[in-house]
Design a protein around this motif. Structure first.
Motif, PDB file in Angstrom:
ATOM      1  N   ARG A  94       0.886  -1.129   0.079  1.00  0.00           N
ATOM      2  CA  ARG A  94       0.108   0.001  -0.094  1.00  0.00           C
ATOM      3  C   ARG A  94       0.896   1.344   0.128  1.00  0.00           C
ATOM      4  N   PRO A  95       0.450   2.223  -0.615  1.00  0.00           N
ATOM      5  CA  PRO A  95       1.343   3.600  -0.531  1.00  0.00           C
ATOM      6  C   PRO A  95       1.111   4.304   0.639  1.00  0.00           C
ATOM      7  N   LEU A  96       2.165   4.278   1.589  1.00  0.00           N
ATOM      8  CA  LEU A  96       2.143   4.614   2.774  1.00  0.00           C
ATOM      9  C   LEU A  96       2.646   5.848   2.997  1.00  0.00           C
ATOM     10  N   GLU A  97       3.828   5.796   2.453  1.00  0.00           N
ATOM     11  CA  GLU A  97       4.572   7.120   2.480  1.00  0.00           C
ATOM     12  C   GLU A  97       5.396   7.576   1.441  1.00  0.00           C
ATOM     13  N   ASP A  98       5.393   8.751   1.085  1.00  0.00           N
ATOM     14  CA  ASP A  98       6.040   9.385  -0.337  1.00  0.00           C
ATOM     15  C   ASP A  98       5.618   8.858  -1.465  1.00  0.00           C
ATOM     16  N   HIS A  99       4.529   8.057  -1.724  1.00  0.00           N
ATOM     17  CA  HIS A  99       3.941   7.458  -2.984  1.00  0.00           C
ATOM     18  C   HIS A  99       2.306   7.603  -2.958  1.00  0.00           C
ATOM     19  N   ASP A 100       1.833   8.045  -4.021  1.00  0.00           N
ATOM     20  CA  ASP A 100       0.362   7.825  -4.153  1.00  0.00           C
ATOM     21  C   ASP A 100      -0.404   6.947  -4.970  1.00  0.00           C
ATOM     22  N   GLU A 101       0.473   5.894  -5.419  1.00  0.00           N
ATOM     23  CA  GLU A 101       0.113   4.914  -6.391  1.00  0.00           C
ATOM     24  C   GLU A 101       0.971   3.925  -6.784  1.00  0.00           C
ATOM     25  N   LEU A 102       0.802   2.668  -6.836  1.00  0.00           N
ATOM     26  CA  LEU A 102       1.425   1.639  -6.669  1.00  0.00           C
ATOM     27  C   LEU A 102       0.984   0.741  -8.002  1.00  0.00           C
ATOM     28  N   ARG A 103       1.834   0.177  -8.882  1.00  0.00           N
ATOM     29  CA  ARG A 103       1.284  -0.478 -10.019  1.00  0.00           C
ATOM     30  C   ARG A 103       2.161  -1.780 -10.157  1.00  0.00           C
ATOM     31  N   TRP A 104       1.682  -3.033 -10.372  1.00  0.00           N
ATOM     32  CA  TRP A 104       2.333  -4.238 -10.850  1.00  0.00           C
ATOM     33  C   TRP A 104       2.541  -4.149 -12.433  1.00  0.00           C
ATOM     34  N   LEU A 105       3.837  -4.259 -12.913  1.00  0.00           N
ATOM     35  CA  LEU A 105       4.022  -4.419 -14.260  1.00  0.00           C
ATOM     36  C   LEU A 105       4.483  -5.672 -14.921  1.00  0.00           C
ATOM     37  N   GLY A 106       3.942  -6.056 -15.808  1.00  0.00           N
ATOM     38  CA  GLY A 106       4.350  -7.394 -16.440  1.00  0.00           C
ATOM     39  C   GLY A 106       5.505  -7.040 -17.175  1.00  0.00           C
ATOM     40  N   PRO A 107       6.489  -8.039 -17.704  1.00  0.00           N
ATOM     41  CA  PRO A 107       7.627  -7.627 -18.620  1.00  0.00           C
ATOM     42  C   PRO A 107       7.127  -6.582 -19.775  1.00  0.00           C
ATOM     43  N   SER A 108       5.829  -6.721 -20.517  1.00  0.00           N
ATOM     44  CA  SER A 108       5.737  -5.759 -21.584  1.00  0.00           C
ATOM     45  C   SER A 108       5.485  -4.568 -21.141  1.00  0.00           C
ATOM     46  N   GLU A 109       5.253  -4.456 -19.683  1.00  0.00           N
ATOM     47  CA  GLU A 109       4.395  -3.070 -19.470  1.00  0.00           C
ATOM     48  C   GLU A 109       5.608  -2.134 -18.660  1.00  0.00           C
ATOM     49  N   ILE A 110       6.815  -2.802 -18.498  1.00  0.00           N
ATOM     50  CA  ILE A 110       7.860  -2.131 -17.681  1.00  0.00           C
ATOM     51  C   ILE A 110       8.065  -0.678 -17.970  1.00  0.00           C
ATOM     52  N   TRP A 111       8.151  -0.269 -19.218  1.00  0.00           N
ATOM     53  CA  TRP A 111       8.375   1.021 -19.861  1.00  0.00           C
ATOM     54  C   TRP A 111       7.089   1.868 -20.104  1.00  0.00           C
ATOM     55  N   THR A 112       5.988   1.321 -19.671  1.00  0.00           N
ATOM     56  CA  THR A 112       4.636   2.110 -19.679  1.00  0.00           C
ATOM     57  C   THR A 112       4.589   3.225 -18.678  1.00  0.00           C
ATOM     58  N   VAL A 113       5.473   3.266 -17.619  1.00  0.00           N
ATOM     59  CA  VAL A 113       5.619   4.261 -16.711  1.00  0.00           C
ATOM     60  C   VAL A 113       6.474   5.217 -16.920  1.00  0.00           C
ATOM     61  N   ASN A 114       6.505   6.647 -16.336  1.00  0.00           N
ATOM     62  CA  ASN A 114       7.674   7.395 -16.346  1.00  0.00           C
ATOM     63  C   ASN A 114       8.373   7.380 -15.386  1.00  0.00           C
ATOM     64  N   TRP A 115       9.435   6.345 -15.240  1.00  0.00           N
ATOM     65  CA  TRP A 115      10.356   6.188 -14.203  1.00  0.00           C
ATOM     66  C   TRP A 115      11.395   7.480 -14.077  1.00  0.00           C
ATOM     67  N   LEU A 116      11.660   7.547 -12.960  1.00  0.00           N
ATOM     68  CA  LEU A 116      12.947   8.656 -12.690  1.00  0.00           C
ATOM     69  C   LEU A 116      13.821   8.143 -13.574  1.00  0.00           C
ATOM     70  N   ASP A 117      14.611   9.220 -14.182  1.00  0.00           N
ATOM     71  CA  ASP A 117      15.808   9.074 -15.049  1.00  0.00           C
ATOM     72  C   ASP A 117      16.931   8.251 -14.254  1.00  0.00           C
TER      73      ASP A 117
END
Length: 131
Positions: A94-117
């Protein structure tokens, strides 16, 4: 000279997916995605710090599996990231501290979020282990 400050992150795996956490703070990082974790405190081993951070940030117990090779400089002078793969032992994250959302990503979804550089090299290393 700036002291070296170690930050640890976890590529948390479950059911062939990896957890991504979206930052809610600070403002400069809000909305970007990262591997959950945090700073190693004085007197802590990096592995202990990561288990503690996962408990504090996500409310989970995790078992660290493998330290990913390398370490990566972060945005602030002296800060470096080390990352581990880990598996969930107990509780749903659960996003308790410093985060507002969590997502489980499969191998084909890894790059669908905007990761910190700064997290991208560690994410690449971890994603290679998701197959």
């Amino acid at each position: 000279m700036t002291d070296r400050i170690l930050v640890v992150g976890a590529a948390l795996f479950a059911d062939g997916r990896m957890l991504a956490a979206r930052r809610s703070a600070p403002a400069a990082l809000a909305g970007r995605w990262e591997l959950p974790g945090g700073k190693v405190e004085p007197g802590e081993l990096p592995s202990q710090a990561l288990v503690r951070e996962l408990r504090e940030e996500l409310g989970v117990e995790a078992e660290l599996l493998e330290r990913l090779p390398g370490e990566w400089p972060l945005g602030r002078p002296g800060y470096v990231l080390q990352a581990w793969t880990a598996k969930l032992i107990a509780s749903d994250p659960r996003p308790l501290e410093d985060h507002d959302e969590l997502r489980w990503l499969g191998p084909s979804e890894i790059w669908t979020v905007n990761w910190l550089d700064e997290d991208r090299p560690a994410v690449s290393e971890a994603a290679a282990r998701l197959q």
